[in-house]
Design a protein around this motif. Sequence first.
Motif, PDB file in Angstrom:
ATOM      1  N   ARG A  71      -0.450  13.232 -33.378  1.00  0.00           N
ATOM      2  CA  ARG A  71       0.034  14.185 -34.386  1.00  0.00           C
ATOM      3  C   ARG A  71      -0.189  13.707 -35.816  1.00  0.00           C
ATOM      4  NH1 ARG A  71       5.506  16.393 -31.267  1.00  0.00           N
ATOM      5  NH2 ARG A  71       4.411  16.921 -29.325  1.00  0.00           N
ATOM      6  N   PRO A  72       0.278  12.517 -36.206  1.00  0.00           N
ATOM      7  CA  PRO A  72       0.013  12.093 -37.581  1.00  0.00           C
ATOM      8  C   PRO A  72      -1.472  11.870 -37.868  1.00  0.00           C
ATOM      9  CG  PRO A  72       1.077  10.331 -36.323  1.00  0.00           C
ATOM     10  CD  PRO A  72       1.167  11.571 -35.506  1.00  0.00           C
ATOM     11  N   TYR A  73      -2.237  11.492 -36.849  1.00  0.00           N
ATOM     12  CA  TYR A  73      -3.673  11.296 -37.028  1.00  0.00           C
ATOM     13  C   TYR A  73      -4.346  12.615 -37.396  1.00  0.00           C
ATOM     14  CZ  TYR A  73      -8.447   9.725 -35.930  1.00  0.00           C
ATOM     15  OH  TYR A  73      -9.781   9.410 -35.992  1.00  0.00           O
ATOM     16  N   LEU A  74      -3.916  13.703 -36.765  1.00  0.00           N
ATOM     17  CA  LEU A  74      -4.504  15.005 -37.059  1.00  0.00           C
ATOM     18  C   LEU A  74      -4.209  15.440 -38.485  1.00  0.00           C
ATOM     19  CD1 LEU A  74      -3.914  17.093 -33.807  1.00  0.00           C
ATOM     20  CD2 LEU A  74      -6.033  16.090 -34.623  1.00  0.00           C
ATOM     21  N   GLU A  75      -3.088  15.000 -39.023  1.00  0.00           N
ATOM     22  CA  GLU A  75      -2.739  15.358 -40.391  1.00  0.00           C
ATOM     23  C   GLU A  75      -3.673  14.704 -41.406  1.00  0.00           C
ATOM     24  OE1 GLU A  75      -0.859  17.598 -41.363  1.00  0.00           O
ATOM     25  OE2 GLU A  75       1.114  17.635 -40.431  1.00  0.00           O
ATOM     26  N   SER A  76      -4.182  13.528 -41.072  1.00  0.00           N
ATOM     27  CA  SER A  76      -4.936  12.754 -42.057  1.00  0.00           C
ATOM     28  C   SER A  76      -6.450  12.757 -41.850  1.00  0.00           C
ATOM     29  CB  SER A  76      -4.451  11.299 -42.064  1.00  0.00           C
ATOM     30  OG  SER A  76      -4.656  10.696 -40.793  1.00  0.00           O
ATOM     31  N   SER A  77      -6.916  13.086 -40.645  1.00  0.00           N
ATOM     32  CA  SER A  77      -8.347  12.979 -40.357  1.00  0.00           C
ATOM     33  C   SER A  77      -9.116  14.210 -40.809  1.00  0.00           C
ATOM     34  CB  SER A  77      -8.571  12.770 -38.850  1.00  0.00           C
ATOM     35  OG  SER A  77      -9.961  12.759 -38.563  1.00  0.00           O
ATOM     36  N   ASP A  78     -10.292  13.989 -41.389  1.00  0.00           N
ATOM     37  CA  ASP A  78     -11.188  15.079 -41.763  1.00  0.00           C
ATOM     38  C   ASP A  78     -12.286  15.306 -40.725  1.00  0.00           C
ATOM     39  OD1 ASP A  78      -9.937  15.697 -44.172  1.00  0.00           O
ATOM     40  OD2 ASP A  78     -11.025  14.124 -45.238  1.00  0.00           O
ATOM     41  N   ARG A  79     -12.225  14.573 -39.611  1.00  0.00           N
ATOM     42  CA  ARG A  79     -13.322  14.656 -38.641  1.00  0.00           C
ATOM     43  C   ARG A  79     -12.870  15.109 -37.258  1.00  0.00           C
ATOM     44  NH1 ARG A  79     -16.521   9.130 -38.986  1.00  0.00           N
ATOM     45  NH2 ARG A  79     -18.048  10.319 -37.785  1.00  0.00           N
ATOM     46  N   ILE A  80     -11.602  15.463 -37.117  1.00  0.00           N
ATOM     47  CA  ILE A  80     -11.108  15.953 -35.835  1.00  0.00           C
ATOM     48  C   ILE A  80     -10.335  17.245 -36.079  1.00  0.00           C
ATOM     49  CG2 ILE A  80      -9.060  14.465 -35.964  1.00  0.00           C
ATOM     50  CD1 ILE A  80      -9.171  14.279 -32.882  1.00  0.00           C
ATOM     51  N   VAL A  81     -10.621  18.255 -35.264  1.00  0.00           N
ATOM     52  CA  VAL A  81      -9.955  19.554 -35.400  1.00  0.00           C
ATOM     53  C   VAL A  81      -9.321  19.947 -34.080  1.00  0.00           C
ATOM     54  CG1 VAL A  81     -11.352  20.435 -37.310  1.00  0.00           C
ATOM     55  CG2 VAL A  81     -12.164  20.729 -34.975  1.00  0.00           C
ATOM     56  N   ARG A  82      -8.254  20.718 -34.199  1.00  0.00           N
ATOM     57  CA  ARG A  82      -7.615  21.278 -33.006  1.00  0.00           C
ATOM     58  C   ARG A  82      -7.732  22.802 -33.099  1.00  0.00           C
ATOM     59  NH1 ARG A  82      -4.139  24.595 -35.824  1.00  0.00           N
ATOM     60  NH2 ARG A  82      -2.556  23.461 -37.018  1.00  0.00           N
ATOM     61  N   PRO A  83      -7.476  23.527 -31.982  1.00  0.00           N
ATOM     62  CA  PRO A  83      -7.618  24.982 -32.058  1.00  0.00           C
ATOM     63  C   PRO A  83      -6.846  25.572 -33.236  1.00  0.00           C
ATOM     64  CG  PRO A  83      -7.414  24.323 -29.783  1.00  0.00           C
ATOM     65  CD  PRO A  83      -7.181  23.085 -30.600  1.00  0.00           C
ATOM     66  N   ALA A  84      -7.528  26.386 -34.025  1.00  0.00           N
ATOM     67  CA  ALA A  84      -6.940  26.963 -35.226  1.00  0.00           C
ATOM     68  C   ALA A  84      -5.831  27.949 -34.904  1.00  0.00           C
ATOM     69  CB  ALA A  84      -8.033  27.657 -36.043  1.00  0.00           C
ATOM     70  N   ASN A  85      -5.835  28.492 -33.678  1.00  0.00           N
ATOM     71  CA  ASN A  85      -4.821  29.479 -33.324  1.00  0.00           C
ATOM     72  C   ASN A  85      -3.605  28.887 -32.639  1.00  0.00           C
ATOM     73  OD1 ASN A  85      -6.925  29.136 -31.373  1.00  0.00           O
ATOM     74  ND2 ASN A  85      -6.312  31.006 -30.314  1.00  0.00           N
ATOM     75  N   PHE A  86      -3.406  27.560 -32.754  1.00  0.00           N
ATOM     76  CA  PHE A  86      -2.105  26.976 -32.460  1.00  0.00           C
ATOM     77  C   PHE A  86      -1.116  27.475 -33.521  1.00  0.00           C
ATOM     78  CE2 PHE A  86      -3.602  22.822 -30.176  1.00  0.00           C
ATOM     79  CZ  PHE A  86      -3.795  23.551 -29.005  1.00  0.00           C
ATOM     80  N   ALA A  87       0.173  27.219 -33.301  1.00  0.00           N
ATOM     81  CA  ALA A  87       1.186  27.617 -34.278  1.00  0.00           C
ATOM     82  C   ALA A  87       0.869  27.011 -35.646  1.00  0.00           C
ATOM     83  CB  ALA A  87       2.569  27.168 -33.815  1.00  0.00           C
ATOM     84  N   ALA A  88       1.091  27.775 -36.691  1.00  0.00           N
ATOM     85  CA  ALA A  88       0.765  27.336 -38.044  1.00  0.00           C
ATOM     86  C   ALA A  88       1.538  26.098 -38.462  1.00  0.00           C
ATOM     87  CB  ALA A  88       1.027  28.470 -39.033  1.00  0.00           C
ATOM     88  N   THR A  89       2.677  25.834 -37.817  1.00  0.00           N
ATOM     89  CA  THR A  89       3.508  24.687 -38.186  1.00  0.00           C
ATOM     90  C   THR A  89       3.062  23.388 -37.527  1.00  0.00           C
ATOM     91  OG1 THR A  89       5.024  25.282 -36.395  1.00  0.00           O
ATOM     92  CG2 THR A  89       5.545  26.098 -38.602  1.00  0.00           C
ATOM     93  N   THR A  90       2.075  23.435 -36.619  1.00  0.00           N
ATOM     94  CA  THR A  90       1.647  22.220 -35.930  1.00  0.00           C
ATOM     95  C   THR A  90       0.685  21.420 -36.805  1.00  0.00           C
ATOM     96  OG1 THR A  90      -0.139  23.422 -34.818  1.00  0.00           O
ATOM     97  CG2 THR A  90       1.940  23.213 -33.632  1.00  0.00           C
ATOM     98  N   PRO A  91       0.603  20.101 -36.594  1.00  0.00           N
ATOM     99  CA  PRO A  91      -0.272  19.263 -37.425  1.00  0.00           C
ATOM    100  C   PRO A  91      -1.744  19.594 -37.229  1.00  0.00           C
ATOM    101  CG  PRO A  91       1.304  17.932 -36.167  1.00  0.00           C
ATOM    102  CD  PRO A  91       1.367  19.317 -35.614  1.00  0.00           C
ATOM    103  N   GLY A  92      -2.518  19.273 -38.234  1.00  0.00           N
ATOM    104  CA  GLY A  92      -3.967  19.398 -38.114  1.00  0.00           C
ATOM    105  C   GLY A  92      -4.500  20.725 -38.597  1.00  0.00           C
ATOM    106  N   LYS A  93      -5.796  20.922 -38.367  1.00  0.00           N
ATOM    107  CA  LYS A  93      -6.488  22.119 -38.840  1.00  0.00           C
ATOM    108  C   LYS A  93      -7.556  22.518 -37.837  1.00  0.00           C
ATOM    109  CE  LYS A  93      -9.370  19.023 -41.596  1.00  0.00           C
ATOM    110  NZ  LYS A  93      -9.743  18.579 -42.946  1.00  0.00           N
ATOM    111  N   GLY A  94      -8.029  23.747 -37.969  1.00  0.00           N
ATOM    112  CA  GLY A  94      -9.023  24.252 -37.034  1.00  0.00           C
ATOM    113  C   GLY A  94     -10.415  24.356 -37.600  1.00  0.00           C
ATOM    114  N   LEU A  95     -10.627  23.831 -38.810  1.00  0.00           N
ATOM    115  CA  LEU A  95     -11.929  23.896 -39.468  1.00  0.00           C
ATOM    116  C   LEU A  95     -12.137  22.630 -40.279  1.00  0.00           C
ATOM    117  CD1 LEU A  95     -14.466  25.253 -40.799  1.00  0.00           C
ATOM    118  CD2 LEU A  95     -12.876  26.341 -42.400  1.00  0.00           C
ATOM    119  N   THR A  96     -13.328  22.055 -40.161  1.00  0.00           N
ATOM    120  CA  THR A  96     -13.704  20.944 -41.023  1.00  0.00           C
ATOM    121  C   THR A  96     -15.179  21.053 -41.348  1.00  0.00           C
ATOM    122  OG1 THR A  96     -13.487  18.545 -41.336  1.00  0.00           O
ATOM    123  CG2 THR A  96     -14.333  19.275 -39.211  1.00  0.00           C
TER     124      THR A  96
END
Length: 255
Positions: A71-96
């Motif tokens: 979870r904290p790794y997804l907040e800081s990394s610019d090279r890993i993405v998770r599905p963009a249609n997860f809940a908006a409050t979850t860590p990370g992003k769906g586009l890089t």
Amino acid sequence: MADVVGRPGRDALEDRLAGLREELEVDVCVVNGENVADGVGITPKLAERLLAAGADAITLGNHTWRRQEIRPYLESSDRIVRPANFAATTPGKGLTVVPAADGTPVAVVNVMGSLSLQPATSMWELVDDLVDEARSATPVVVVDVHAEATSEKVALARWLDGRVTAVIGTHTHVQTSDARVQPGGTAAITDAGMTGPHDSVIGVKAEQATQRMRTGMTVRFEVADGGIRIEGVLVGFDGATGRASAITPVRVPWP
């Protein structure tokens, strides 16, 4: 590269990816890593290992949250993405956006289908805005659609034809035979396959998967270790326009 499953898939990728990139003249490499941690999930350490092996970006899927330390790794990394249609409050992003070897910016989008996976939001509600955002940075846009249903993956590829470079299906771990460049210039395949042990049931020891199916009882799954191969697709594209010119399935036995 297709879904990397457990240690067998990781070992194969760490051993061969750098060489494959040179042999196939690969400018940018996107790897789905959601199964790399013993078959379910990913950790920061394993993400770094995939990147060190030669991945430029990592996409995820329905097992994203199986390892809490990601979870904290997804907040800081610019090279890993998770599905963009997860809940908006979850860590990370769906586009890089990552650079190719020649400096061309490549946008990587990750979305998840609804059938059997039930994301917080349908991918159809946000994919157009995601693609517009990606195209504002670069004409080269790769979409990983992590979905159970072939119909969802084919429909998304048709919908995005002419607006993205490639729509690559993941999740089902069986490489499909429908690689094509669509009329609008978007390359597509319903599923890129699996990097891992193919003497298995989609990466799991066959006897364990079969026991669960036959009895309906809980069975602890373990990653299999036979018939290992690297799978994925090679997409040719024009960096100036983002149009794909070719898509070729990749299947490389290992060792």
